[in-house]
Design a protein around this motif. Structure first.
Motif, PDB file in Angstrom:
ATOM      1  N   GLU A 133      20.887   6.836  34.134  1.00 19.93           N
ATOM      2  CA  GLU A 133      22.288   6.110  34.489  1.00 19.93           C
ATOM      3  C   GLU A 133      21.948   4.496  33.886  1.00 19.93           C
ATOM      4  OE1 GLU A 133      22.328   6.304  38.676  1.00 19.93           O
ATOM      5  OE2 GLU A 133      22.901   8.299  38.900  1.00 19.93           O
ATOM      6  N   VAL A 134      20.627   4.195  33.744  1.00 18.50           N
ATOM      7  CA  VAL A 134      20.354   2.430  33.323  1.00 18.50           C
ATOM      8  C   VAL A 134      20.858   2.800  31.764  1.00 18.50           C
ATOM      9  CG1 VAL A 134      18.748   0.841  33.073  1.00 18.50           C
ATOM     10  CG2 VAL A 134      18.700   2.301  35.138  1.00 18.50           C
ATOM     11  N   LEU A 135      20.285   3.645  31.231  1.00 18.77           N
ATOM     12  CA  LEU A 135      20.481   3.727  29.732  1.00 18.77           C
ATOM     13  C   LEU A 135      21.996   3.875  29.331  1.00 18.77           C
ATOM     14  CD1 LEU A 135      17.606   6.056  28.892  1.00 18.77           C
ATOM     15  CD2 LEU A 135      17.513   3.672  28.343  1.00 18.77           C
ATOM     16  N   ASP A 136      22.628   4.563  30.323  1.00 23.82           N
ATOM     17  CA  ASP A 136      24.122   4.814  29.924  1.00 23.82           C
ATOM     18  C   ASP A 136      24.906   3.484  30.302  1.00 23.82           C
ATOM     19  OD1 ASP A 136      23.995   7.635  29.400  1.00 23.82           O
ATOM     20  OD2 ASP A 136      24.749   7.965  31.698  1.00 23.82           O
ATOM     21  N   ASP A 137      24.364   2.723  31.254  1.00 24.75           N
ATOM     22  CA  ASP A 137      24.965   1.244  31.452  1.00 24.75           C
ATOM     23  C   ASP A 137      24.700   0.252  30.328  1.00 24.75           C
ATOM     24  OD1 ASP A 137      25.992   1.886  33.804  1.00 24.75           O
ATOM     25  OD2 ASP A 137      24.346   0.574  35.036  1.00 24.75           O
ATOM     26  N   ILE A 138      23.561   0.312  29.727  1.00 29.92           N
ATOM     27  CA  ILE A 138      23.270  -0.285  28.309  1.00 29.92           C
ATOM     28  C   ILE A 138      24.226   0.053  27.073  1.00 29.92           C
ATOM     29  CG2 ILE A 138      21.575  -0.985  26.754  1.00 29.92           C
ATOM     30  CD1 ILE A 138      19.421  -0.405  28.819  1.00 29.92           C
ATOM     31  N   SER A 139      24.297   1.309  27.040  1.00 29.70           N
ATOM     32  CA  SER A 139      25.419   1.929  26.165  1.00 29.70           C
ATOM     33  C   SER A 139      26.615   1.436  26.236  1.00 29.70           C
ATOM     34  CB  SER A 139      25.130   3.416  26.335  1.00 29.70           C
ATOM     35  OG  SER A 139      25.951   4.008  25.290  1.00 29.70           O
ATOM     36  N   THR A 140      26.993   1.498  27.566  1.00 27.25           N
ATOM     37  CA  THR A 140      28.416   1.036  27.966  1.00 27.25           C
ATOM     38  C   THR A 140      28.761  -0.677  27.533  1.00 27.25           C
ATOM     39  OG1 THR A 140      28.846   2.322  29.528  1.00 27.25           O
ATOM     40  CG2 THR A 140      30.262   0.540  29.521  1.00 27.25           C
ATOM     41  N   TYR A 141      27.747  -1.285  28.002  1.00 26.97           N
ATOM     42  CA  TYR A 141      27.937  -2.752  27.540  1.00 26.97           C
ATOM     43  C   TYR A 141      27.987  -2.776  25.888  1.00 26.97           C
ATOM     44  CZ  TYR A 141      27.255  -4.640  32.090  1.00 26.97           C
ATOM     45  OH  TYR A 141      27.250  -5.011  33.357  1.00 26.97           O
ATOM     46  N   SER A 142      26.864  -2.125  25.114  1.00 23.93           N
ATOM     47  CA  SER A 142      27.044  -2.192  23.940  1.00 23.93           C
ATOM     48  C   SER A 142      28.425  -1.808  23.075  1.00 23.93           C
ATOM     49  CB  SER A 142      26.014  -1.046  23.196  1.00 23.93           C
ATOM     50  OG  SER A 142      25.933  -0.930  21.863  1.00 23.93           O
ATOM     51  N   GLY A 143      29.408  -0.650  23.848  1.00 23.31           N
ATOM     52  CA  GLY A 143      30.128  -0.329  23.431  1.00 23.31           C
ATOM     53  C   GLY A 143      31.552  -1.287  23.646  1.00 23.31           C
ATOM     54  N   TRP A 144      31.394  -2.361  24.423  1.00 21.63           N
ATOM     55  CA  TRP A 144      32.241  -3.304  24.543  1.00 21.63           C
ATOM     56  C   TRP A 144      32.639  -4.141  23.147  1.00 21.63           C
ATOM     57  CZ3 TRP A 144      31.471  -6.524  29.707  1.00 21.63           C
ATOM     58  CH2 TRP A 144      31.788  -5.720  30.647  1.00 21.63           C
ATOM     59  N   ALA A 145      31.714  -4.251  22.193  1.00 22.76           N
ATOM     60  CA  ALA A 145      31.752  -4.805  21.044  1.00 22.76           C
ATOM     61  C   ALA A 145      32.930  -4.331  20.238  1.00 22.76           C
ATOM     62  CB  ALA A 145      30.509  -4.654  20.290  1.00 22.76           C
ATOM     63  N   VAL A 146      33.023  -2.852  20.468  1.00 20.11           N
ATOM     64  CA  VAL A 146      34.197  -2.182  19.357  1.00 20.11           C
ATOM     65  C   VAL A 146      35.579  -1.938  20.656  1.00 20.11           C
ATOM     66  CG1 VAL A 146      32.721  -1.402  17.920  1.00 20.11           C
ATOM     67  CG2 VAL A 146      33.170  -0.031  19.950  1.00 20.11           C
ATOM     68  N   ASN A 147      35.869  -2.761  21.521  1.00 20.42           N
ATOM     69  CA  ASN A 147      36.764  -2.472  22.447  1.00 20.42           C
ATOM     70  C   ASN A 147      38.322  -2.385  21.611  1.00 20.42           C
ATOM     71  OD1 ASN A 147      38.945  -2.262  24.314  1.00 20.42           O
ATOM     72  ND2 ASN A 147      37.825  -4.041  25.702  1.00 20.42           N
ATOM     73  N   THR A 177      10.933   1.424  28.280  1.00 21.14           N
ATOM     74  CA  THR A 177      11.885   2.414  27.711  1.00 21.14           C
ATOM     75  C   THR A 177      13.495   1.379  27.887  1.00 21.14           C
ATOM     76  OG1 THR A 177      10.873   4.292  28.373  1.00 21.14           O
ATOM     77  CG2 THR A 177      13.023   4.331  28.154  1.00 21.14           C
ATOM     78  N   ILE A 178      13.654   0.743  28.858  1.00 20.83           N
ATOM     79  CA  ILE A 178      14.989   0.284  29.058  1.00 20.83           C
ATOM     80  C   ILE A 178      15.080  -1.077  28.291  1.00 20.83           C
ATOM     81  CG2 ILE A 178      15.580   1.236  31.130  1.00 20.83           C
ATOM     82  CD1 ILE A 178      14.796  -1.457  32.588  1.00 20.83           C
TER      83      ILE A 178
END
Length: 303
Positions: A133-147, A177-178
């Motif tokens: 879940e923590v890694l998914d949150d990081i990935s979501t924020y990373s994806g904001w760059a290509v909104n 890891t995170i």
């Protein structure tokens, strides 16, 4: 003649008294001229000059129209003061790939300012939250760059809340890891800042090279005063194995009715051991509104 002599004697006595009074007044003024500057110097020594700092803003306020205006006003009013703003849509990025339209417009505004960097909030539950879940949150924020719905949405790093302060090998592996996931997230802007918030001074083995900033104090004004009365907190902060540029102090419930001079003295004191500061006089829901003296506290941060 005797009567004249008595009169002359009385006149001379009055003159001598006036002379002594005048002399005493001169001596008193000379003493003041020496003592007051010395007292002023010692007073200044008790309140060391503040060191250049950055405001660390836990922005947990939903951006209804006008809700973030106090922050925008503060950023514009102090262009020489840097702001690190923690964006927290829903105890993290939320369940959707991109933030709501209310957030996108406000994040765009923040990312335009040259003295602002935005950071995404992620809860770790003291390393007990599911790692995926923590890694998914990081990935979501990373994806904001290509909104596809808005530009300038990328954040500059991750604020890991509720990180442990006690070492175990399992905790260390979890945090490494995170940290690595955040440092490798392509959508985060350089330098991909990582902030840990244990709220207290952690075991040094938990602050590896990937941790850019650690919140070493998060507590009330009273907690700080009681802990620092014996200088134990100051001593622990002063003995941290890293520079103040990697340390943050967050203080809430600051004494109401404090003068602006006292606010500055408090910020100056905190700045001796922490570059990233946040102060509020709110006694509850500390990060869900700005408080009545938000601008005063911003004005007190040394630059």
């Amino acid at each position: 003649m005797k009567g004249n002599d008595a009169i002359i004697s009385q006149i001379l006595q009055r003159k001598r008294k006036r002379f002594w009074y005048f002399s005493l007044a001169i001596v008193f003024l000379l003493i003041l001229a020496v003592v007051l500057p010395v007292a002023f110097v010692f007073s200044r020594r008790r309140h060391p000059k503040g060191l250049k700092s950055t405001v660390l803003v836990p922005l947990y306020i939903y951006p209804v129209p006008g809700a973030w205006e106090p922050l925008h006003n503060a950023i514009v009013a102090r262009p020489n003061l840097n702001f690190t703003v923690i964006i927290n849509p829903d105890s993290g990025p939320g369940s959707t790939p991109y933030p709501s339209s209310e957030y996108t417009s406000e994040i765009q505004r923040l990312n335009v300012y040259p003295n602002v960097r935005t950071i995404g909030y992620v809860r770790t539950g003291y390393a007990e939250r599911n790692l995926t879940e923590v890694l998914d949150d990081i990935s979501t924020y990373s994806g904001w760059a290509v909104n596809p719905n808005a530009t300038d949405q990328a954040v500059h790093g991750i604020f890991f809340d509720e990180t442990p302060n006690e070492y175990t090998s399992e905790v260390s592996d979890y945090l490494k890891t995170i940290n690595q996931a955040a440092k490798n997230a392509a959508g985060l802007l350089p330098d991909r800042t990582i902030i840990h918030n244990p709220g207290s001074i952690p075991d040094a083995r938990l602050t590896d090279a990937d941790v850019d900033i650690t919140v070493a104090f998060e507590g009330s004004y009273q907690d700080y005063q009681e802990d620092s009365s014996s200088k134990s907190l100051r001593a622990r902060l002063a003995s941290l194995p890293y520079d103040r540029s990697r340390v943050s102090s967050i203080m809430f419930s600051v004494r109401t009715g404090m003068s602006q001079g006292d606010r500055r003295s408090l910020a100056d004191e905190l700045s001796q051991h922490a570059e990233f500061l946040y102060l509020t006089d709110l006694g509850q829901d500390y990060y869900e509104s700005f408080g009545p003296h938000f601008q005063d506290f911003i004005a007190a941060i040394p630059t």
